[in-house]
Design a protein around this motif. Structure first.
Motif, PDB file in Angstrom:
ATOM      1  N   TRP A  95       0.804  -1.216   0.000  1.00  0.00           N
ATOM      2  CA  TRP A  95       0.000   0.000   0.000  1.00  0.00           C
ATOM      3  C   TRP A  95       0.841   1.272   0.000  1.00  0.00           C
ATOM      4  O   TRP A  95       0.407   2.303  -0.507  1.00  0.00           O
ATOM      5  N   MET A  96       2.054   1.212   0.536  1.00  0.00           N
ATOM      6  CA  MET A  96       2.940   2.371   0.433  1.00  0.00           C
ATOM      7  C   MET A  96       3.237   2.666  -1.037  1.00  0.00           C
ATOM      8  O   MET A  96       3.147   3.814  -1.493  1.00  0.00           O
ATOM      9  N   PHE A  97       3.550   1.621  -1.796  1.00  0.00           N
ATOM     10  CA  PHE A  97       3.854   1.819  -3.212  1.00  0.00           C
ATOM     11  C   PHE A  97       2.598   2.024  -4.051  1.00  0.00           C
ATOM     12  O   PHE A  97       2.635   2.694  -5.087  1.00  0.00           O
ATOM     13  N   PHE A  98       1.487   1.475  -3.611  1.00  0.00           N
ATOM     14  CA  PHE A  98       0.214   1.780  -4.268  1.00  0.00           C
ATOM     15  C   PHE A  98      -0.065   3.275  -4.160  1.00  0.00           C
ATOM     16  O   PHE A  98      -0.501   3.923  -5.116  1.00  0.00           O
ATOM     17  N   GLY A  99       0.191   3.832  -2.983  1.00  0.00           N
ATOM     18  CA  GLY A  99      -0.014   5.264  -2.793  1.00  0.00           C
ATOM     19  C   GLY A  99       0.900   6.106  -3.654  1.00  0.00           C
ATOM     20  O   GLY A  99       0.498   7.141  -4.196  1.00  0.00           O
ATOM     21  N   LEU A 103      -2.264   5.367  -6.946  1.00  0.00           N
ATOM     22  CA  LEU A 103      -3.133   6.343  -6.286  1.00  0.00           C
ATOM     23  C   LEU A 103      -2.783   7.767  -6.683  1.00  0.00           C
ATOM     24  O   LEU A 103      -3.643   8.524  -7.156  1.00  0.00           O
ATOM     25  N   GLU A 104      -1.533   8.159  -6.494  1.00  0.00           N
ATOM     26  CA  GLU A 104      -1.171   9.538  -6.810  1.00  0.00           C
ATOM     27  C   GLU A 104      -1.309   9.833  -8.298  1.00  0.00           C
ATOM     28  O   GLU A 104      -1.782  10.900  -8.686  1.00  0.00           O
ATOM     29  N   ALA A 105      -0.905   8.897  -9.142  1.00  0.00           N
ATOM     30  CA  ALA A 105      -0.994   9.132 -10.590  1.00  0.00           C
ATOM     31  C   ALA A 105      -2.439   9.301 -11.042  1.00  0.00           C
ATOM     32  O   ALA A 105      -2.758  10.199 -11.828  1.00  0.00           O
ATOM     33  N   SER A 106      -3.323   8.451 -10.547  1.00  0.00           N
ATOM     34  CA  SER A 106      -4.725   8.523 -10.989  1.00  0.00           C
ATOM     35  C   SER A 106      -5.389   9.808 -10.506  1.00  0.00           C
ATOM     36  O   SER A 106      -6.132  10.446 -11.260  1.00  0.00           O
ATOM     37  N   PHE A 129      -9.263   5.612 -12.879  1.00  0.00           N
ATOM     38  CA  PHE A 129      -9.469   6.217 -11.567  1.00  0.00           C
ATOM     39  C   PHE A 129     -10.444   5.409 -10.712  1.00  0.00           C
ATOM     40  O   PHE A 129     -10.196   5.151  -9.530  1.00  0.00           O
ATOM     41  N   ASP A 130     -11.568   5.019 -11.284  1.00  0.00           N
ATOM     42  CA  ASP A 130     -12.581   4.296 -10.515  1.00  0.00           C
ATOM     43  C   ASP A 130     -12.038   2.977  -9.976  1.00  0.00           C
ATOM     44  O   ASP A 130     -12.367   2.567  -8.854  1.00  0.00           O
ATOM     45  N   HIS A 131     -11.220   2.302 -10.763  1.00  0.00           N
ATOM     46  CA  HIS A 131     -10.636   1.030 -10.320  1.00  0.00           C
ATOM     47  C   HIS A 131      -9.724   1.256  -9.113  1.00  0.00           C
ATOM     48  O   HIS A 131      -9.722   0.470  -8.162  1.00  0.00           O
ATOM     49  N   VAL A 132      -8.967   2.341  -9.125  1.00  0.00           N
ATOM     50  CA  VAL A 132      -8.096   2.675  -7.994  1.00  0.00           C
ATOM     51  C   VAL A 132      -8.934   2.937  -6.745  1.00  0.00           C
ATOM     52  O   VAL A 132      -8.649   2.420  -5.654  1.00  0.00           O
ATOM     53  N   MET A 133      -9.989   3.746  -6.888  1.00  0.00           N
ATOM     54  CA  MET A 133     -10.847   4.055  -5.751  1.00  0.00           C
ATOM     55  C   MET A 133     -11.521   2.794  -5.201  1.00  0.00           C
ATOM     56  O   MET A 133     -11.595   2.590  -3.983  1.00  0.00           O
TER      57      MET A 133
END
Length: 204
Positions: A95-99, A103-106, A129-133
């Motif tokens: 989740w650190m790298f997801f963020g 996450l940040e890119a989307s 974006f929706d997939h990330v959320m």
């Protein structure tokens, strides 16, 4: 342990670094930099050639990028208990790298008006974006914190993005996000860091 120098601006991601410094109880001094001013001067570019904040100097070593600063400080101050336990490392790093990535890119792309065309979603690291959320929502609906059942440095990094994103309308206001942000906002270190940055912003 030597004192840390924080280079920041109160209207920037530097708030993440200050929050983390407060969480670990570090002894630090703050240097407020200005956009298109001291951030672009040679003295600071020698620390961060990107000319952006935040950055920290610790024991003569420069560390930039919010996720890296959070992870570094968690390791440098182990008594604070914000680094992952062996059983937490998978979730923590995931989740650190997801963020720092999807996450940040989307969120950034969406706020700039860029939507990945459906036929190009395989090319984008985050798809859409929706997939990330949806992915983050599903996790936080089942877990009180990013690495599971206790607060870690990953919560500082991801939590700050969720908190600000909902405030500024760049993030979906979902029930799991709101409950998570409320838990984090009650932390004494978050309250202290927010007060210090708000005071610095008012004085600017």
């Amino acid at each position: 342990m030597s004192r840390i120098t924080l280079y920041t601006n109160p209207l920037s991601r530097g708030r993440i670094a200050r929050w983390m410094l407060e969480e670990v109880g570090a002894d630090y001094e703050t240097r407020i930099l200005t956009y298109n001013g001291t951030m672009k001067e040679p003295a600071y570019l020698a620390i961060n050639p990107m000319g952006k904040v935040p950055a920290i100097i610790h024991d003569g070593k420069a560390v930039t990028e919010c996720a890296a600063i959070c992870a570094y400080l968690a390791d440098a101050f182990p008594d604070a208990g914000l680094a992952p336990e062996p059983s937490e490392r998978g979730d923590y790093y995931r989740w650190m790298f997801f963020g720092a990535g999807p996450l940040e890119a989307s969120v950034t792309n969406r706020s700039l008006g860029f939507i990945v065309p459906p036929e190009k979603e395989r090319v984008a690291g985050y798809g859409n974006f929706d997939h990330v959320m949806d992915t983050l929502d599903a996790w936080l609906s089942e877990h009180p914190y990013i690495a599971g059942h206790r607060f870690t440095a990953a919560d500082v990094y991801v939590g700050a993005q969720i908190n600000w994103g909902m405030q500024f309308g760049t993030f979906d206001k979902r029930e799991s996000f709101a409950a998570y942000a409320e838990r984090l906002a009650a932390r004494p270190a978050f309250i202290r860091a927010t007060r210090l940055d708000d005071e610095a912003a008012a004085a600017a």
